[in-house]
Design a protein around this motif. Structure first.
Motif, mmCIF file in Angstrom:
data_model
loop_
_atom_site.group_PDB
_atom_site.id
_atom_site.type_symbol
_atom_site.label_atom_id
_atom_site.label_comp_id
_atom_site.label_asym_id
_atom_site.label_seq_id
_atom_site.Cartn_x
_atom_site.Cartn_y
_atom_site.Cartn_z
ATOM 1 N N UNK A 186 -10.537 46.172 75.861
ATOM 2 C CA UNK A 186 -10.417 45.740 77.283
ATOM 3 C C UNK A 186 -9.550 44.627 77.585
ATOM 4 N N UNK A 187 -8.831 44.149 76.631
ATOM 5 C CA UNK A 187 -7.973 43.072 76.841
ATOM 6 C C UNK A 187 -6.422 43.088 76.373
ATOM 7 N N UNK A 188 -5.585 42.540 77.077
ATOM 8 C CA UNK A 188 -4.034 42.856 76.389
ATOM 9 C C UNK A 188 -3.992 42.221 74.942
ATOM 10 N N UNK A 189 -3.218 42.793 74.167
ATOM 11 C CA UNK A 189 -2.899 41.895 72.831
ATOM 12 C C UNK A 189 -1.728 42.186 72.500
ATOM 13 N N UNK A 190 -1.154 41.183 71.970
ATOM 14 C CA UNK A 190 0.241 41.374 71.743
ATOM 15 C C UNK A 190 0.536 42.411 70.456
ATOM 16 N N UNK A 191 1.741 42.986 70.504
ATOM 17 C CA UNK A 191 1.995 43.914 69.551
ATOM 18 C C UNK A 191 3.379 43.692 68.930
ATOM 19 N N UNK A 196 1.986 46.133 79.532
ATOM 20 C CA UNK A 196 0.752 46.506 78.703
ATOM 21 C C UNK A 196 0.650 48.099 78.666
ATOM 22 N N UNK A 197 0.507 48.548 77.227
ATOM 23 C CA UNK A 197 0.414 49.905 77.195
ATOM 24 C C UNK A 197 -1.174 50.227 77.101
ATOM 25 N N UNK A 198 -1.437 51.212 78.072
ATOM 26 C CA UNK A 198 -2.960 51.758 78.352
ATOM 27 C C UNK A 198 -3.046 52.912 77.600
ATOM 28 N N UNK A 199 -3.742 52.945 76.276
ATOM 29 C CA UNK A 199 -3.824 54.277 75.617
ATOM 30 C C UNK A 199 -4.801 55.327 76.567
ATOM 31 N N UNK A 200 -4.309 56.692 76.171
ATOM 32 C CA UNK A 200 -5.127 57.703 76.792
ATOM 33 C C UNK A 200 -6.703 57.469 77.118
ATOM 34 N N UNK A 201 -7.343 57.534 78.233
ATOM 35 C CA UNK A 201 -8.749 57.372 78.444
ATOM 36 C C UNK A 201 -9.284 56.188 78.801
ATOM 37 N N UNK A 227 3.242 51.758 71.996
ATOM 38 C CA UNK A 227 3.428 50.374 72.916
ATOM 39 C C UNK A 227 4.730 49.868 72.596
ATOM 40 N N UNK A 228 5.183 49.732 71.478
ATOM 41 C CA UNK A 228 6.467 49.436 71.132
ATOM 42 C C UNK A 228 7.740 50.344 71.579
ATOM 43 N N UNK A 229 7.512 51.603 71.223
ATOM 44 C CA UNK A 229 8.275 52.645 71.674
ATOM 45 C C UNK A 229 8.557 52.566 72.981
ATOM 46 N N UNK A 230 7.675 52.298 73.878
ATOM 47 C CA UNK A 230 7.675 52.483 75.345
ATOM 48 C C UNK A 230 8.162 50.940 75.948
ATOM 49 N N UNK A 231 8.531 50.097 74.981
ATOM 50 C CA UNK A 231 9.050 48.729 75.455
ATOM 51 C C UNK A 231 7.797 47.950 76.033
ATOM 52 N N UNK A 232 6.560 48.154 75.641
ATOM 53 C CA UNK A 232 5.681 47.249 76.157
ATOM 54 C C UNK A 232 5.386 46.040 75.087
ATOM 55 N N UNK A 233 5.114 44.958 75.576
ATOM 56 C CA UNK A 233 4.729 43.609 74.820
ATOM 57 C C UNK A 233 3.366 43.538 74.239
ATOM 58 N N UNK A 234 2.503 44.185 75.084
ATOM 59 C CA UNK A 234 1.150 44.011 74.707
ATOM 60 C C UNK A 234 0.381 45.551 74.703
ATOM 61 N N UNK A 235 -0.578 45.649 74.091
ATOM 62 C CA UNK A 235 -1.287 46.810 74.055
ATOM 63 C C UNK A 235 -3.012 46.484 74.406
ATOM 64 N N UNK A 236 -3.670 47.201 75.389
ATOM 65 C CA UNK A 236 -4.888 47.182 75.694
ATOM 66 C C UNK A 236 -5.741 47.313 74.383
ATOM 67 N N UNK A 237 -6.435 46.425 73.690
ATOM 68 C CA UNK A 237 -7.453 46.305 72.916
ATOM 69 C C UNK A 237 -8.805 45.871 73.173
#
Length: 392
Positions: free
Chosen positions: A387-392, A340-345, A375-385
């Protein structure tokens, strides 16, 4: 002519292990080591290099042609890079741990380097995981290490295991008893290594008859033992076979479903072994997963650098080494933990919670306009949206 090598080019037989394979290998090694530890095998960690005079002393002579050697710039003595870890464990047992109660159970994991690979194993750097049981001549010790190796491999999911047992000292015992030596002995040994029945028969005499019968007997354990029982072996040979028969019985008691075969005349790769030895295979996997067997720890003269010392009394020992590269080829891996990708902050505590729950987190280091794309560029299947992981 430009002789500059590309930075990614490595010497023959060496390779980089990349993600995710490096992590998978490390996880697999630690799982194997945990199983050995649960059986009372305490972990030791010998150095990558030792003085040549100690690493290649005694049984280590068998590894001379496999060993890289170089000059130590500090001591100005020759040192050697280990090509096998078993003999290092034997050295530790008979020196640093000489006063520890016997039998002594030790385990290890590490990398070894060899001068050249083989046809079945072209790699020159190989990962090893192993266990040594030092100070017991009981057949129960032999059965323990065979069953333990199988248990460890079964526990990590290696399917279709089989163990091929052999007696590397049986042929020398027979030849000595029959007075066969010199060129004739070399010819018979070479023919056995090639599994050349015609060459053995052409030599003639009682040795050819016995050795030809032993070679033909190779196969499933029960059938092989029955065939060997019909061969008129010298007394020393009968003693070796009796020990093998008892060890097979004990292995069956510990691991009744383990497939056992016997090749009574095989000795290649068992140059320093002194009794029942074995090789581990898995169905549909090229090459051996490991090997082991009985040997003698200590009991020889060694040079310590400045004086002569006498090693402790010979200690009957047995053990096994597993090769991590072949073990990994035998495994089927499921899906890897989600990333899961955690955006800055994002607060640190959020990442801690996700990792505790089994996620792999990848933290952003700079603001980005398209978080999903990052998130996709860093080979993550999910993005934190929210407060919860969401598929990208």
């Amino acid at each position: 002519m430009d002789d500059t090598l590309h930075p990614a080019l490595l010497p023959h037989g060496l390779r980089d292990i990349l993600p995710p394979d490096a992590r998978i290998e490390a996880d697999t090694v630690e799982r194997l080591m945990a199983i050995l530890g649960h059986h009372g095998y305490d972990r030791v960690k010998p150095p990558l290099v030792e003085f040549e005079s100690s690493l290649l002393d005694g049984p280590g002579v068998a590894m001379t042609h496999e060993t890289f050697r170089l000059m130590d710039p500090i001591s100005h003595r020759m040192i050697a890079v280990r090509a096998d870890m078993t003999l290092q464990i034997a050295r530790i047992a008979t020196t640093r741990l000489v006063k520890s109660p016997r039998p002594l159970r030790l385990s290890y994991a590490g990398q070894v380097l060899r001068v050249r690979g083989s046809q079945l194993r072209p790699e020159r750097q190989v990962g090893q995981v192993g266990a040594e049981l030092i100070g017991s001549a009981a057949p129960e010790a032999d059965a323990e290490v065979v069953a333990l190796a199988a248990e460890a491999l079964n526990a990590i999911g290696v399917p279709g295991l089989s163990v091929d047992l052999t007696l590397p000292v049986l042929v020398p015992v027979i030849l000595q008893a029959l007075g066969v030596e010199g060129r004739a002995a070399e010819q018979l040994r070479g023919a056995l290594d090639r599994k050349d029945a015609a060459a053995i028969a052409a030599i003639g005499g009682p040795s050819a008859e016995i050795l030809g019968g032993l070679m033909a007997a190779a196969g499933p354990a029960d059938r092989t033992l029955a065939a060997i029982a019909a061969i008129d072996l010298p007394e020393g040979g009968r003693t070796q076979v009796a020990a093998l028969t008892e060890i097979v019985r004990l292995i069956r008691a510990r691991a009744p479903d383990l497939m056992l075969t016997i090749d009574p005349v095989e000795n290649r790769g068992f140059e320093y072994h002194t009794g029942v030895s074995f090789t581990i295979f898995a169905r549909n996997i090229r090459g051996e997963l490991g090997r082991g067997g009985r040997y003698i720890a200590g009991g020889h003269q060694a040079e310590d650098g400045y004086a002569r010392r006498t090693a402790p009394d010979p200690q009957p020992s047995t053990g096994f080494t597993l090769y991590s590269d072949t073990v990994l080829r035998a495994l089927v891996f499921g899906p890897q933990p989600p990333r899961v990708f955690l955006p800055l902050g994002v607060e640190h505590a959020v990442g801690v919670e996700l990792r505790t729950a089994g996620w792999i987190t990848v933290a952003g280091l700079e603001p980005v306009a398209d978080a999903a794309g990052e998130a996709r560029r860093l080979a993550c299947s999910h993005l934190l949206v929210d407060g919860k992981p969401a598929e990208v």
